[in-house]
Design a protein around this motif. Structure first.
Motif, PDB file in Angstrom:
ATOM      1  N   LEU A  95      22.264 -61.655 -55.930  1.00 14.34           N
ATOM      2  CA  LEU A  95      22.535 -62.832 -55.119  1.00 14.34           C
ATOM      3  C   LEU A  95      23.784 -63.549 -55.630  1.00 14.34           C
ATOM      4  O   LEU A  95      23.891 -63.879 -56.806  1.00 14.34           O
ATOM      5  N   GLY A 119      12.060 -67.962 -42.503  1.00 14.76           N
ATOM      6  CA  GLY A 119      10.759 -68.240 -43.071  1.00 14.76           C
ATOM      7  C   GLY A 119      10.393 -67.298 -44.195  1.00 14.76           C
ATOM      8  O   GLY A 119      11.173 -67.055 -45.105  1.00 14.76           O
ATOM      9  N   PHE A 120       9.211 -66.709 -44.115  1.00 12.13           N
ATOM     10  CA  PHE A 120       8.750 -65.789 -45.147  1.00 12.13           C
ATOM     11  C   PHE A 120       8.866 -64.345 -44.700  1.00 12.13           C
ATOM     12  O   PHE A 120       8.208 -63.466 -45.240  1.00 12.13           O
ATOM     13  N   GLN A 121       9.693 -64.123 -43.712  1.00 15.96           N
ATOM     14  CA  GLN A 121       9.888 -62.768 -43.215  1.00 15.96           C
ATOM     15  C   GLN A 121      10.901 -62.009 -44.063  1.00 15.96           C
ATOM     16  O   GLN A 121      11.392 -62.502 -45.068  1.00 15.96           O
ATOM     17  N   LYS A 122      11.197 -60.805 -43.632  1.00 11.41           N
ATOM     18  CA  LYS A 122      12.073 -59.934 -44.417  1.00 11.41           C
ATOM     19  C   LYS A 122      13.518 -60.403 -44.359  1.00 11.41           C
ATOM     20  O   LYS A 122      13.954 -61.081 -43.423  1.00 11.41           O
ATOM     21  N   LEU A 123      14.253 -60.039 -45.400  1.00 13.90           N
ATOM     22  CA  LEU A 123      15.692 -60.242 -45.458  1.00 13.90           C
ATOM     23  C   LEU A 123      16.345 -59.098 -44.690  1.00 13.90           C
ATOM     24  O   LEU A 123      16.057 -57.925 -44.942  1.00 13.90           O
ATOM     25  N   VAL A 124      17.217 -59.441 -43.727  1.00 13.08           N
ATOM     26  CA  VAL A 124      17.923 -58.434 -42.937  1.00 13.08           C
ATOM     27  C   VAL A 124      19.358 -58.360 -43.439  1.00 13.08           C
ATOM     28  O   VAL A 124      20.052 -59.383 -43.477  1.00 13.08           O
ATOM     29  N   PHE A 125      19.805 -57.173 -43.815  1.00 12.47           N
ATOM     30  CA  PHE A 125      21.130 -56.995 -44.388  1.00 12.47           C
ATOM     31  C   PHE A 125      22.156 -56.557 -43.343  1.00 12.47           C
ATOM     32  O   PHE A 125      21.837 -55.845 -42.394  1.00 12.47           O
ATOM     33  N   TYR A 167      25.143 -60.973 -50.966  1.00 11.50           N
ATOM     34  CA  TYR A 167      24.822 -60.197 -52.151  1.00 11.50           C
ATOM     35  C   TYR A 167      26.024 -59.345 -52.558  1.00 11.50           C
ATOM     36  O   TYR A 167      26.772 -58.850 -51.718  1.00 11.50           O
ATOM     37  N   PHE A 175      14.955 -52.591 -45.114  1.00 15.57           N
ATOM     38  CA  PHE A 175      13.626 -53.108 -45.428  1.00 15.57           C
ATOM     39  C   PHE A 175      12.556 -52.035 -45.212  1.00 15.57           C
ATOM     40  O   PHE A 175      12.576 -51.306 -44.217  1.00 15.57           O
ATOM     41  N   LEU A 198      17.689 -64.484 -43.125  1.00 13.07           N
ATOM     42  CA  LEU A 198      16.256 -64.606 -43.386  1.00 13.07           C
ATOM     43  C   LEU A 198      15.684 -65.725 -42.538  1.00 13.07           C
ATOM     44  O   LEU A 198      16.343 -66.726 -42.279  1.00 13.07           O
ATOM     45  N   TYR A 203      12.717 -52.168 -50.622  1.00  9.30           N
ATOM     46  CA  TYR A 203      13.846 -51.815 -49.776  1.00  9.30           C
ATOM     47  C   TYR A 203      14.357 -50.456 -50.234  1.00  9.30           C
ATOM     48  O   TYR A 203      14.114 -50.040 -51.366  1.00  9.30           O
ATOM     49  N   GLU A 230       4.263 -57.313 -43.695  1.00  9.40           N
ATOM     50  CA  GLU A 230       5.145 -56.738 -42.687  1.00  9.40           C
ATOM     51  C   GLU A 230       5.630 -55.374 -43.165  1.00  9.40           C
ATOM     52  O   GLU A 230       5.804 -55.172 -44.358  1.00  9.40           O
ATOM     53  N   ARG A 249      10.408 -62.707 -54.266  1.00 12.67           N
ATOM     54  CA  ARG A 249      10.885 -63.983 -53.728  1.00 12.67           C
ATOM     55  C   ARG A 249      10.722 -65.029 -54.812  1.00 12.67           C
ATOM     56  O   ARG A 249       9.658 -65.148 -55.410  1.00 12.67           O
ATOM     57  N   TYR A 270       8.679 -57.080 -52.249  1.00 15.85           N
ATOM     58  CA  TYR A 270       9.293 -56.293 -51.193  1.00 15.85           C
ATOM     59  C   TYR A 270       9.761 -54.953 -51.767  1.00 15.85           C
ATOM     60  O   TYR A 270      10.112 -54.849 -52.944  1.00 15.85           O
ATOM     61  N   TYR A 289      18.470 -68.961 -43.227  1.00 14.70           N
ATOM     62  CA  TYR A 289      18.972 -68.840 -44.597  1.00 14.70           C
ATOM     63  C   TYR A 289      19.873 -67.627 -44.620  1.00 14.70           C
ATOM     64  O   TYR A 289      19.477 -66.547 -44.156  1.00 14.70           O
ATOM     65  N   VAL A 337      21.263 -51.664 -47.033  1.00 13.58           N
ATOM     66  CA  VAL A 337      19.946 -51.826 -47.636  1.00 13.58           C
ATOM     67  C   VAL A 337      18.928 -52.044 -46.505  1.00 13.58           C
ATOM     68  O   VAL A 337      19.078 -52.963 -45.702  1.00 13.58           O
ATOM     69  N   ARG A 365      22.458 -72.645 -45.817  1.00 11.95           N
ATOM     70  CA  ARG A 365      21.536 -72.938 -44.720  1.00 11.95           C
ATOM     71  C   ARG A 365      22.363 -73.419 -43.533  1.00 11.95           C
ATOM     72  O   ARG A 365      23.447 -73.970 -43.726  1.00 11.95           O
TER      73      ARG A 365
END
Lengths: 114, 111
Positions: B46, B95-101, B36, A45, B93, A35, A56, A95, A33, B32, A43, B51
């Motif tokens: 991290l 699945g395998f998508q982006k982490l949203v902060f 941070y 994406f 988060l 960022y 994505e 990841r 990724y 998830y 931060v 969960r």
């Protein structure tokens, strides 16, 4: 914790110039990724990369941006023609292969566009 | 829907006190929720994650409380120390998508 090395740590460039930011994950990972963080802000994406292709991307990641994994190890972010508003800290993240959910970030490249 | 709202923007706590940072989300697909910690000039590190199938997770002085029905989660730092002074970001988060902060909280622990 997986190690992610980014180079350079600082990059100063003139507006309109091309820059390439590099990321070297020490161990083998599948998801990468980019960022960015404008000074004092959250931060954001930019793009995710899986299996050697973009999976994505955000609205920030326009035609001026591209990503590559040229040699199966380095992961690069290229900005073709930098603008003043591209000035930010750019972070590479991977990841965690073991858990598939933890994201680990590099220490960043501070890009200054003059 | 992809946003994570974080508060407060900044926080000052006395040494030994409890620091509490709150986050809220809309997207029920998030599964998830990491926190941070970021020091100036460094990347986000991290700290702790949870969960939605548990309501609380504790690691040392750091505790996440999770309220699934309210779609809220919070970070508690017990016995806060000057070395904890940093910016804290919640994130989400799926699945395998982006982490949203979240937008970040600047914590200052006074000696």
């Amino acid at each position: 914790e997986p190690e992610v090395t980014q180079t350079p740590s600082h990059q100063v460039t003139q507006m309109g110039q091309e820059v390439i930011l590099r990321c070297v994950p020490i161990s083998n990972h599948l998801y990468f990724y980019w960022y960015r963080q404008i000074l004092g802000q959250k931060v954001e994406f930019l793009v995710s990369f899986y299996n050697n292709e973009i999976s994505e991307k955000s609205e920030i990641f326009d035609d001026q941006f591209s990503v590559e994994r040229p040699d199966g190890s380095n992961f690069t972010l290229k900005i073709r023609s930098t603008k003043l508003e591209d000035s930010a800290m750019y972070f590479c993240a991977i990841r965690d292969r073991a858990t598939n959910e933890k994201l680990f970030f590099g220490s960043g490249t501070q890009l200054s566009v003059l | 829907q992809q946003q994570v709202k974080q508060s407060p923007q900044s926080l000052i706590v006395q040494k030994g006190g409890i620091s509490i940072i709150n986050c809220a989300y809309e997207n029920t697909a998030f599964d998830y929720f990491p926190w941070y910690q970021q020091f100036p000039g460094k990347g986000p590190a991290l700290l702790i994650a949870i969960r939605p199938d548990v309501s609380e997770k504790k690691e040392g002085r750091f505790t996440i409380s999770f309220n699934k029905s309210a779609k809220q989660f919070s970070l508690h730092i017990m016995d806060s120390q000057p070395g904890d002074s940093a910016t804290y970001f919640c994130a989400a988060l799926t699945g395998f998508q982006k982490l949203v902060f979240g937008t970040g909280t600047r914590l200052l622990v006074s000696p």
